[in-house]
Write an enzyme that holds these catalytic residues in place. Structure first.
Site, PDB file in Angstrom:
ATOM      1  N   GLY A 112     -22.302 -53.439  40.407  1.00 26.66           N
ATOM      2  CA  GLY A 112     -21.437 -54.601  40.268  1.00 26.66           C
ATOM      3  C   GLY A 112     -20.261 -54.390  39.434  1.00 26.66           C
ATOM      4  O   GLY A 112     -19.166 -54.255  40.001  1.00 26.66           O
ATOM      5  N   GLU A 122      -8.968 -64.751  40.457  1.00 24.04           N
ATOM      6  CA  GLU A 122     -10.418 -65.016  40.379  1.00 24.04           C
ATOM      7  C   GLU A 122     -10.640 -65.402  38.886  1.00 24.04           C
ATOM      8  O   GLU A 122     -11.378 -66.256  38.503  1.00 24.04           O
ATOM      9  CB  GLU A 122     -11.206 -64.016  40.920  1.00 24.04           C
ATOM     10  N   ARG A 123      -9.978 -64.406  38.082  1.00 26.34           N
ATOM     11  CA  ARG A 123     -10.579 -64.668  36.606  1.00 26.34           C
ATOM     12  C   ARG A 123      -9.860 -65.688  36.001  1.00 26.34           C
ATOM     13  O   ARG A 123     -10.501 -66.692  35.211  1.00 26.34           O
ATOM     14  CB  ARG A 123      -9.979 -63.654  35.850  1.00 26.34           C
ATOM     15  N   GLY A 148     -17.612 -62.618  38.176  1.00 23.62           N
ATOM     16  CA  GLY A 148     -15.841 -62.259  38.328  1.00 23.62           C
ATOM     17  C   GLY A 148     -15.595 -61.126  37.346  1.00 23.62           C
ATOM     18  O   GLY A 148     -14.430 -61.240  36.973  1.00 23.62           O
ATOM     19  N   GLY A 149     -16.642 -60.381  36.923  1.00 20.53           N
ATOM     20  CA  GLY A 149     -16.334 -59.320  36.030  1.00 20.53           C
ATOM     21  C   GLY A 149     -17.015 -59.814  34.656  1.00 20.53           C
ATOM     22  O   GLY A 149     -16.655 -61.022  33.958  1.00 20.53           O
TER      23      GLY A 149
HETATM   24  C1  LIG Z   1     -24.318 -66.731  40.239  1.00 23.78           C
HETATM   25  C2  LIG Z   1     -23.487 -65.378  40.418  1.00 23.78           C
HETATM   26  C3  LIG Z   1     -22.461 -65.526  41.675  1.00 23.78           C
HETATM   27  C4  LIG Z   1     -21.948 -64.416  42.020  1.00 23.78           C
HETATM   28  N1  LIG Z   1     -20.993 -64.563  42.998  1.00 23.78           N
HETATM   29  C5  LIG Z   1     -20.708 -63.389  43.605  1.00 23.78           C
HETATM   30  C6  LIG Z   1     -20.004 -63.156  44.642  1.00 23.78           C
HETATM   31  O1  LIG Z   1     -19.557 -64.047  45.461  1.00 23.78           O
HETATM   32  N2  LIG Z   1     -19.424 -61.863  45.225  1.00 23.78           N
HETATM   33  C7  LIG Z   1     -19.656 -60.857  44.473  1.00 23.78           C
HETATM   34  O2  LIG Z   1     -19.338 -59.794  45.150  1.00 23.78           O
HETATM   35  N3  LIG Z   1     -20.344 -60.736  43.535  1.00 23.78           N
HETATM   36  C8  LIG Z   1     -20.673 -61.880  43.024  1.00 23.78           C
HETATM   37  N4  LIG Z   1     -21.683 -61.795  41.696  1.00 23.78           N
HETATM   38  C9  LIG Z   1     -21.905 -60.727  41.041  1.00 23.78           C
HETATM   39  C10 LIG Z   1     -21.047 -60.461  39.597  1.00 23.78           C
HETATM   40  O3  LIG Z   1     -19.617 -60.493  39.911  1.00 23.78           O
HETATM   41  C11 LIG Z   1     -21.799 -59.406  38.928  1.00 23.78           C
HETATM   42  O4  LIG Z   1     -23.107 -59.774  38.649  1.00 23.78           O
HETATM   43  C12 LIG Z   1     -20.994 -58.779  37.749  1.00 23.78           C
HETATM   44  O5  LIG Z   1     -19.842 -58.494  38.040  1.00 23.78           O
HETATM   45  C13 LIG Z   1     -21.871 -57.943  36.950  1.00 23.78           C
HETATM   46  O6  LIG Z   1     -22.140 -56.735  37.629  1.00 23.78           O
HETATM   47  P1  LIG Z   1     -23.611 -56.590  37.561  1.00 23.78           P
HETATM   48  O7  LIG Z   1     -24.793 -57.886  37.840  1.00 23.78           O
HETATM   49  O8  LIG Z   1     -24.116 -55.332  38.599  1.00 23.78           O
HETATM   50  O9  LIG Z   1     -24.033 -56.027  36.021  1.00 23.78           O
HETATM   51  P2  LIG Z   1     -23.931 -54.396  35.531  1.00 23.78           P
HETATM   52  O10 LIG Z   1     -22.670 -53.932  36.078  1.00 23.78           O
HETATM   53  O11 LIG Z   1     -25.246 -53.884  35.950  1.00 23.78           O
HETATM   54  O12 LIG Z   1     -23.730 -54.847  33.980  1.00 23.78           O
HETATM   55  C14 LIG Z   1     -25.124 -55.013  33.190  1.00 23.78           C
HETATM   56  C15 LIG Z   1     -24.343 -54.894  31.781  1.00 23.78           C
HETATM   57  O13 LIG Z   1     -23.738 -53.673  31.453  1.00 23.78           O
HETATM   58  C16 LIG Z   1     -22.318 -54.104  30.911  1.00 23.78           C
HETATM   59  N5  LIG Z   1     -21.509 -53.076  31.245  1.00 23.78           N
HETATM   60  C17 LIG Z   1     -21.363 -52.552  32.508  1.00 23.78           C
HETATM   61  N6  LIG Z   1     -20.286 -51.828  32.360  1.00 23.78           N
HETATM   62  C18 LIG Z   1     -19.894 -51.763  31.275  1.00 23.78           C
HETATM   63  C19 LIG Z   1     -18.888 -50.880  30.640  1.00 23.78           C
HETATM   64  N7  LIG Z   1     -17.984 -50.141  31.218  1.00 23.78           N
HETATM   65  N8  LIG Z   1     -18.901 -51.066  29.302  1.00 23.78           N
HETATM   66  C20 LIG Z   1     -19.317 -52.157  28.502  1.00 23.78           C
HETATM   67  N9  LIG Z   1     -20.515 -52.914  29.083  1.00 23.78           N
HETATM   68  C21 LIG Z   1     -20.734 -52.524  30.461  1.00 23.78           C
HETATM   69  C22 LIG Z   1     -22.255 -55.614  31.616  1.00 23.78           C
HETATM   70  O14 LIG Z   1     -21.226 -56.236  31.008  1.00 23.78           O
HETATM   71  C23 LIG Z   1     -23.703 -56.170  31.437  1.00 23.78           C
HETATM   72  O15 LIG Z   1     -23.846 -56.647  30.200  1.00 23.78           O
HETATM   73  C24 LIG Z   1     -22.030 -63.037  41.304  1.00 23.78           C
HETATM   74  C25 LIG Z   1     -23.033 -63.027  40.320  1.00 23.78           C
HETATM   75  C26 LIG Z   1     -23.740 -64.533  39.916  1.00 23.78           C
HETATM   76  C27 LIG Z   1     -24.670 -64.083  38.888  1.00 23.78           C
END
Ligand SMILES: Cc1cc2nc3c(=O)[nH]c(=O)nc-3n(C[C@H](O)[C@H](O)[C@H](O)COP(=O)(O)OP(=O)(O)OC[C@H]3O[C@@H](n4cnc5c(N)ncnc54)[C@H](O)[C@@H]3O)c2cc1C
Length: 380
Positions: free
Chosen positions: A134, A245-246, A366-367
């Site tokens: 993600g 997006e942000r 959105g990140g």
């Molecule tokens: C309702 C909803 C709608 C969405 N819609 C879309 C969509 O239309 N298209 C799409 O592609 N995605 C979509 N997403 C996905 C969303 O963008 C991701 O969930 C988000 O970017 C986080 O990725 P992850 O869930 O894999 O979390 P992870 O990347 O696994 O993160 C887990 C935790 O680790 C932390 N973390 C990760 N890397 C770091 C770092 N370098 N430094 C510090 N902390 C870190 C994160 O901040 C978080 O707290 C959606 C998500 C939701 C919940």
């Protein structure tokens, strides 16, 4: 209703557009919000109606059937949705998907898809996130491998907004799996391609009026012409587009925070305890005063960010800071406003319950806000 008297980002034309957006939402959105919440998605017919009302992709140039307007018009729609407490995915379609085609798509792609997106005939989604990647988008595993005149797409995506509705999906995939970011490309996949499958409409804490899905791709063949821009440039395109997006998330967050505040004012002025209204307690007025001050700063900042974005000057770090700040504010206001409702705040029949539930995700999607801090930190 949002108070526009001190806003600086909008002109008279934006104001007239806002009037028509409000009338359209009063008629075609508000009466259905509760049902959409129960059903977990909006009516597919809403896309067509929004298209007919000129609410989809207003920034697309006129040569592709659009209105050729500035981003302020998108912001008007996003603010009104945020204030209504609606999460209909039309903002993602207009603010996030359309620009990829406008900026990087081939002439043929633009002429074919943009008019259909504007009319609402073709709802869209963008699929970046995967079960295993993600925040770290370089680690995606979905592939789009060149084979003759086609790309063959394999992999799975998750958490995809509009996943149940979209008939066109921009998919981030590795055209060169040996590479990291430089191996990522963007391909469009039509939903009727053999091998494409929609998964579950995921069961979420909030955003119940918006579908969020898993998507599966098994040997899905798309012609070479479905590649957006250049092979290997997908990661750079995403980094270029993520600021909008942000900003979009920041716009919705501020509007929804304002609604939560307004709901708390209304409720506390009516609710009585110890022989007076809850509003009359100093704790209530001080809480609301503190939030009012932050909302005032928030609107001024948002207008500044919108003006910079419309002028093409908003940097990635500034957009990330806007997303970070406005979504943290949204959470603070929604949580405090719910508390001021007492037990009623925990009941779904009160709007504040939905605003609070829906607010939780804006610090994640959105990140995540941690990633926003990374982006801001790198620019210091
Ligand atoms: C309702 C909803 C709608 C969405 N819609 C879309 C969509 O239309 N298209 C799409 O592609 N995605 C979509 N997403 C996905 C969303 O963008 C991701 O969930 C988000 O970017 C986080 O990725 P992850 O869930 O894999 O979390 P992870 O990347 O696994 O993160 C887990 C935790 O680790 C932390 N973390 C990760 N890397 C770091 C770092 N370098 N430094 C510090 N902390 C870190 C994160 O901040 C978080 O707290 C959606 C998500 C939701 C919940």
């Amino acid at each position: 209703m949002l108070d526009l008297s001190r806003r600086t980002a909008f002109n008279e034309d934006h104001g007239q557009f806002r009037d028509s957006v409000r009338k359209f939402f009063d008629r075609e959105l508000t009466p259905h919000l509760d049902r959409w919440e129960e059903e977990g998605q909006i009516d597919k017919g809403f896309w067509r109606k929004a298209g007919e009302a000129g609410l989809l992709c207003p920034t697309v140039p006129e040569e592709y059937g659009g209105l050729g307007l500035d981003y302020g018009y998108n912001a008007v729609i996003d603010e009104e949705l945020g204030y209504l407490g609606s999460t209909a995915g039309i903002g993602l379609h207009s603010d996030i998907v359309a620009p990829y085609l406008v900026h990087y798509g081939s002439e043929e792609m633009k002429r074919h898809w943009l008019p259909r997106m504007i009319s609402g005939e073709t709802p869209t989604a963008i699929a970046m996130t995967e079960p295993g990647a993600g925040s770290d988008l370089q680690g995606i595993r979905t592939t789009a491998i060149a084979d003759g005149d086609d790309y063959v797409v394999n992999g799975s995506k998750t958490y995809i907004t509009n996943g149940q509705h979209a008939d066109l999906i921009i998919v981030a995939a590795k055209t060169d799996p040996a590479e990291g970011a430089k191996g990522i490309s963007l391909v469009v996949v039509e939903s009727d391609r053999p091998g494409f499958q929609r998964g579950r409409n995921l069961d979420k804490i909030g955003l119940h009026g918006q579908d969020t899905s898993e998507l599966f791709f098994q040997d899905v063949r798309v012609p070479n012409g479905n590649l957006i821009g250049a092979a290997g440039a997908g990661f750079a395109y995403m980094m270029n587009q993520l600021p909008q997006e942000r900003l979009q998330i920041a716009v919705g967050a501020q509007a929804s925070a304002q609604r939560a505040f307004d709901e708390a004012v209304r409720f506390t002025k009516e609710r009585k305890a110890f022989g007076r209204t809850v509003f009359e307690f100093q704790n209530t007025r001080f809480t609301l005063a503190g939030l009012q001050a932050k909302l005032q700063v928030g609107w001024a900042h948002l207008d500044w960010a919108l003006a910079r974005h419309i002028a093409g000057q908003l940097t990635a770090a500034e957009a990330s800071a806007a997303k970070l700040w406005h979504t943290e504010l949204q959470w603070e206001v929604c949580d405090a406003a719910l508390q001021l409702h007492g037990g009623a705040g925990y009941m779904n029949e009160y709007l504040i319950a939905r605003l609070w539930r829906d607010a939780r995700v804006t610090r994640i999607f959105g990140g995540t806000n941690e990633i926003m801090k990374e982006v801001i930190g790198r620019a210091i």
